[in-house]
Enzyme design. Structure first.
Site, PDB file in Angstrom:
ATOM      1  N   ASP A  48       4.860  18.394  16.362  1.00  0.00           N
ATOM      2  CA  ASP A  48       6.139  17.903  16.470  1.00  0.00           C
ATOM      3  C   ASP A  48       6.161  17.021  18.019  1.00  0.00           C
ATOM      4  O   ASP A  48       5.269  17.355  18.683  1.00  0.00           O
ATOM      5  CB  ASP A  48       7.188  19.118  17.197  1.00  0.00           C
ATOM      6  CG  ASP A  48       7.457  19.633  15.819  1.00  0.00           C
ATOM      7  OD1 ASP A  48       6.817  19.577  14.721  1.00  0.00           O
ATOM      8  OD2 ASP A  48       8.679  20.677  15.769  1.00  0.00           O
ATOM      9  N   HIS A  59       2.767  21.277  19.047  1.00  0.00           N
ATOM     10  CA  HIS A  59       3.599  20.287  19.623  1.00  0.00           C
ATOM     11  C   HIS A  59       2.211  19.437  20.189  1.00  0.00           C
ATOM     12  O   HIS A  59       1.206  19.685  20.833  1.00  0.00           O
ATOM     13  CB  HIS A  59       4.242  20.661  20.649  1.00  0.00           C
ATOM     14  CG  HIS A  59       5.580  21.380  20.271  1.00  0.00           C
ATOM     15  ND1 HIS A  59       5.617  22.412  19.910  1.00  0.00           N
ATOM     16  CD2 HIS A  59       6.980  20.950  20.096  1.00  0.00           C
ATOM     17  CE1 HIS A  59       6.911  22.815  19.759  1.00  0.00           C
ATOM     18  NE2 HIS A  59       7.510  21.920  19.819  1.00  0.00           N
TER      19      HIS A  59
HETATM   20 ZN   LIG Z   1      10.568  19.009  18.919  1.00  0.00          ZN
END
Ligand SMILES: [Zn+2]
Ligand SMILES: *[C@@H]1O[C@H](CO)[C@@H](O)[C@H](O)[C@H]1NC(C)=O
Ligand SMILES: *[C@@H]1O[C@H](CO)[C@@H](O)[C@H](O)[C@H]1NC(C)=O
Ligand SMILES: *[C@@H]1O[C@H](CO)[C@@H](O)[C@H](O)[C@H]1NC(C)=O
Length: 416
Positions: free
Chosen positions: A151, A304
């Site tokens: 992400d 992430h």
């Molecule tokens: Zn996010």
């Protein structure tokens, strides 16, 4: 300055969307879809030519602006997209869905918190941050598989991640922030050229449920648009809500764009490392636990590409994924699904999109979003601002691809 760029954005956007003229949006791509239709119906991954999504994205950048130049950037919102300035096609699609009762009325939140009297787990609200699931969401991978996804990119930490993935002939799904793509389009192109599929994580990473229908429509639309423009017209298939924050209303709006929501069943909390609230060691320990644990259900682990440390945490864990026998794939390859709504992957031709002749259809079937299938899952092991979830129901197959296959077979029969 701001006024000027907003003005040019408006001019360019209205020129690009108002009335595509023959030639202006065909300059650098071919309508491969037509030859496919002509040859033998459409392939199973093809997006039906009358699907509303085909009408929602007109190719921008007809003037061949240099990607990353100020003029190129001016085609896209800077900061929060102004919903009054989104393309008319998106406004019309939203208005039509609302009028048809397809967008449930759920009270807006304040940073994910509903007003008093509204329960996030209520099946009529069904916020995924409260572990409430809806048929069609993706929460887990098939047994033995591990869905790799990152992400918040692209960021300055991204090139190292993409390099590592490439070195290992590994693909991942990248849930991109539209505004980050605008700032770092070359990284997005590198990821795309590496075979990774580009998906949507909204334009500005706000709490989805705190936004009005129009604001949220613009968040998704502009992220799809910029991805589409960078990938020769590919329209993303998947989206992930920031903070896992999505309810029946925001899911229904995402369905206007034909997108499927992807959640996760393990959360690294790796985003806390750069904030000093977590350590790579602690993240590694969690990886060790999950990767040596049961293979059923398969894993979708929240990670992430936010900073060097979060990328490092993944790179450190990757050998363990392989040595423990996990079949690591990007999200679509878990399910044999196409990477995009209108293309099998990053190199197969784009079909049935950007074709003005197919425009206009905005009939939207939101039956997959029915509130009746909502279910609140049991409480889980970990916590964090991004929430977390343990999928108890196993992966759901993408019924959409089945429907497309049936559609394609019907066409093939007709063609015969
Ligand atoms: Zn996010
Ligand atoms: C489009 O197709 C034509 C004919 O097949 C080909 O000559 C041309 O190079 C293609 N253009 C692009 C941009 O792929
Ligand atoms: C954009 O580039 C293509 C291919 O190089 C060219 O055919 C087309 O005329 C260009 N369009 C504009 C508006 O300059
Ligand atoms: C990828 O491989 C190249 C060539 O072996 C190497 O120089 C580079 O450091 C590798 N990148 C990563 C992130 O491992």
């Amino acid at each position: 300055m701001a006024f000027k760029s907003v003005l040019s954005l408006l001019l360019i956007a209205s020129a690009a969307f108002a009335r595509p003229t023959p030639g202006d949006n065909h300059a650098d791509h071919n309508h491969s879809g037509r030859s496919l239709f002509e040859a033998f119906g459409i392939k199973e991954w093809a997006h039906p030519v009358d699907h509303p999504v085909t009408a929602l994205f007109r190719r921008q950048n007809a003037n061949n602006l240099t990607i990353g130049s100020a003029e190129w950037k001016a085609q896209y919102p800077q900061g929060n997209p102004d919903p009054t300035k989104m393309p008319q096609a998106w406004k019309d699609a939203l208005a039509k869905a609302v009028a048809a009762g397809q967008i449930p009325q759920v009270p807006l939140t304040n940073a994910g918190n509903y007003p008093k009297g509204t329960d996030a787990s209520d099946p009529k609200v069904c916020n995924s941050a409260a572990e409430c699931k809806v048929d069609g969401d993706i929460w887990a991978a098939p047994d033995g598989m591990l869905g790799l996804n990152f992400d918040d990119g692209p960021t300055d930490a991204s090139p190292r991640l993409y390099d590592f993935l490439k070195n290992n002939t590994q693909k991942a799904t990248l849930f991109y922030i539209g505004g980050n793509i605008r700032d770092l389009p070359q990284h997005a192109l590198t990821a795309f050229q590496g075979g990774n599929d580009l998906a949507v994580h909204t334009y500005t990473h706000r709490w989805s449920t705190s936004l009005s229908n129009e604001e949220f429509m613009a968040e998704l639309g502009w992220t799809c648009q910029i991805i589409s423009d960078l990938t020769d017209g590919r329209v993303p298939r998947y989206w992930r809500p920031p903070y896992g924050d999505s309810d029946l209303r925001t899911r229904a709006i995402a369905k206007i764009f034909g997108m499927t929501q992807v959640d996760w069943n393990q959360d690294t909390d790796d985003w806390e490392i750069p904030e000093g609230k977590n350590t790579e060691g602690a993240v590694a320990k969690n990886f060790q636990k999950w990767l040596t644990g049961p293979k059923s259900p398969g894993l979708i682990i929240l990670e992430h590409e936010l900073a060097a440390s979060t990328v490092d945490a993944f790179i450190a864990a990757y050998p363990l994924m392989k040595s423990n026998g996990w079949d690591t794939r990007n999200i679509p390859d878990l399910f044999g699904a196409s990477y995009y709504l209108n293309a099998k992957d990053n190199t197969s031709p784009v079909v049935a999109t950007l074709d003005p002749a197919s425009g206009g259809a905005t009939t939207i079937d939101l039956s997959a979003n029915a509130a009746t299938s909502a279910s609140a899952a049991a409480a889980t092991s970990s916590t964090g601002a991004q929430g977390s979830s343990d999928n108890k129901n196993g992966a759901r197959s993408l019924s959409a691809s089945g429907a497309l296959l049936a559609f394609a077979m019907g066409l093939a029969v007709l063609a015969l």
